[in-house]
Each structure stands twice: as structure tokens, then as C-alpha cells.
Write a protein that holds these residues in place. Structure first.
Motif, PDB file in Angstrom:
ATOM      1  N   PHE A   1       0.826  -1.200   0.000  1.00  0.00           N
ATOM      2  CA  PHE A   1       0.000   0.000   0.000  1.00  0.00           C
ATOM      3  C   PHE A   1       0.866   1.258   0.000  1.00  0.00           C
ATOM      4  N   SER A   2       0.354   2.297  -0.675  1.00  0.00           N
ATOM      5  CA  SER A   2       1.039   3.581  -0.784  1.00  0.00           C
ATOM      6  C   SER A   2       0.134   4.679  -0.247  1.00  0.00           C
ATOM      7  N   THR A   3       0.734   5.668   0.391  1.00  0.00           N
ATOM      8  CA  THR A   3      -0.020   6.837   0.845  1.00  0.00           C
ATOM      9  C   THR A   3       0.154   8.020  -0.109  1.00  0.00           C
ATOM     10  N   ASP A   4       0.737   7.778  -1.266  1.00  0.00           N
ATOM     11  CA  ASP A   4       0.928   8.826  -2.273  1.00  0.00           C
ATOM     12  C   ASP A   4      -0.431   9.417  -2.638  1.00  0.00           C
ATOM     13  N   ILE A   5      -0.564  10.720  -2.514  1.00  0.00           N
ATOM     14  CA  ILE A   5      -1.846  11.385  -2.799  1.00  0.00           C
ATOM     15  C   ILE A   5      -2.345  11.081  -4.214  1.00  0.00           C
ATOM     16  N   ASN A   6      -1.422  10.831  -5.129  1.00  0.00           N
ATOM     17  CA  ASN A   6      -1.749  10.524  -6.517  1.00  0.00           C
ATOM     18  C   ASN A   6      -1.689   9.008  -6.771  1.00  0.00           C
ATOM     19  N   GLY A   7      -1.913   8.214  -5.726  1.00  0.00           N
ATOM     20  CA  GLY A   7      -1.824   6.760  -5.840  1.00  0.00           C
ATOM     21  C   GLY A   7      -2.821   6.161  -6.811  1.00  0.00           C
ATOM     22  N   ILE A   8      -3.990   6.753  -6.929  1.00  0.00           N
ATOM     23  CA  ILE A   8      -4.955   6.339  -7.958  1.00  0.00           C
ATOM     24  C   ILE A   8      -4.708   7.178  -9.199  1.00  0.00           C
ATOM     25  N   GLY A   9      -4.670   8.459  -9.025  1.00  0.00           N
ATOM     26  CA  GLY A   9      -4.275   9.351 -10.105  1.00  0.00           C
ATOM     27  C   GLY A   9      -5.196   9.371 -11.305  1.00  0.00           C
TER      28      GLY A   9
END
Length: 150
Positions: free
Chosen positions: A87-95
Motif C-alpha cells: 500500500f502507498s499513501t501517495d496522494i496521486n496513488g490512484i491518479g
């Protein structure tokens, strides 16, 4: 003119109006939402840092995370699969790259094999994938998706 913007730990951001200097309510409290579908600016670092307006999904930076599965069919993903994901917490993970635009055909296509597993701030898991980006009348920016709690 100086404006003091008070920090409020219930929100990711504070917003003000430059017209009257008053605080504006734009975003709901950070513990009440997980993803937002929006237009935003993506920077293409491989193209001389070119900014480009895109339409996609952003994660709530407060305790929401996502994993991507392009191997399993949407229907086949189960709760038991969760430990196999990173899992990633990158704000653009779905993008926005769940869709692509064809210049030659002048149409958007959606990657139906790209599934997202979302861990909400409350610790609940959902699977989500996009089905379309265009309305039945051909208007872009009308995403269609399905999601299911795991």
C-alpha cells in the motif's frame, strides 16, 4: 495587508478568500472522506517539468492508502488477498492513468485491468476500478466506476 490563517487539525488544508480575507469552507473534515475525483495539475518531470491539467482521483493524505492490482479480475479480488498488496499513501496513488487518450481516434479508453484496493482512514478495505470516462452522450469527465467493500 496581512492575513493570519489559523491551523485547524480537523482539516488537511485551510482556505481563505482573497476578496474579503475570510476563511472558506471547501474541504470536509479530514477524517470524513477517502478519495476525491477532481481536476488537478500533474507535473511531467520527464518532460522538462511540464505542468498539465488532468482529471483523476486523489487520496486523502490523512491515513488513506491504496494498492494497485492489474493481475486479478475485479470480481476475483477478496479480503484474503490484502496481505499480498503493498500500500502507498501517495496522494496521486490512484491518479489519472487508469485512462488514456488516443489522439488518432479522439477517444478516451479505460484500463479495465487496473484495480485499486483502498484502505480507508477507518481501516476498512474497498476494491475499486473504473469502467468509463465518457458519458453515454460522449461528454468526457464523466467517470463510471464500481467499488465493493472487502
Amino acid at each position: 495587508q496581512t492575513i493570519v490563517i489559523p491551523k485547524d487539525d480537523q482539516y488537511n488544508f485551510s482556505f481563505i478568500s482573497l476578496t474579503d480575507g475570510q476563511q472558506v469552507s471547501v474541504e470536509p473534515p479530514k477524517d470524513t472522506w477517502d478519495i476525491v475525483f477532481s481536476q488537478y495539475t500533474h507535473i511531467y518531470y520527464d518532460m522538462d517539468n511540464t505542468p498539465y491539467t488532468v482529471t483523476g482521483c486523489l487520496l486523502n493524505r490523512y491515513n488513506t492508502s491504496v494498492a494497485i492490482d492489474s493481475v486479478r479480475d475485479f470480481e476475483a479480488i477478496t479480503y484474503e488477498d490484502i496481505p499480498s498488496y503493498t500500500f502507498s499513501t501517495d496522494i496521486n496513488g490512484i491518479g489519472f492513468d487508469w485512462k488514456a487518450y488516443s489522439l488518432s481516434n479522439n477517444v478516451y479508453t479505460v484500463d479495465l485491468h487496473k484495480n485499486y484496493i483502498i484502505r480507508t482512514a477507518a481501516g476498512t478495505y474497498f476494491k475499486l476500478h473504473f469502467i468509463d470516462f465518457v458519458s453515454p452522450t460522449g461528454e468526457k469527465g464523466n467517470p463510471k466506476w464500481e467499488f465493493q467493500e472487502l
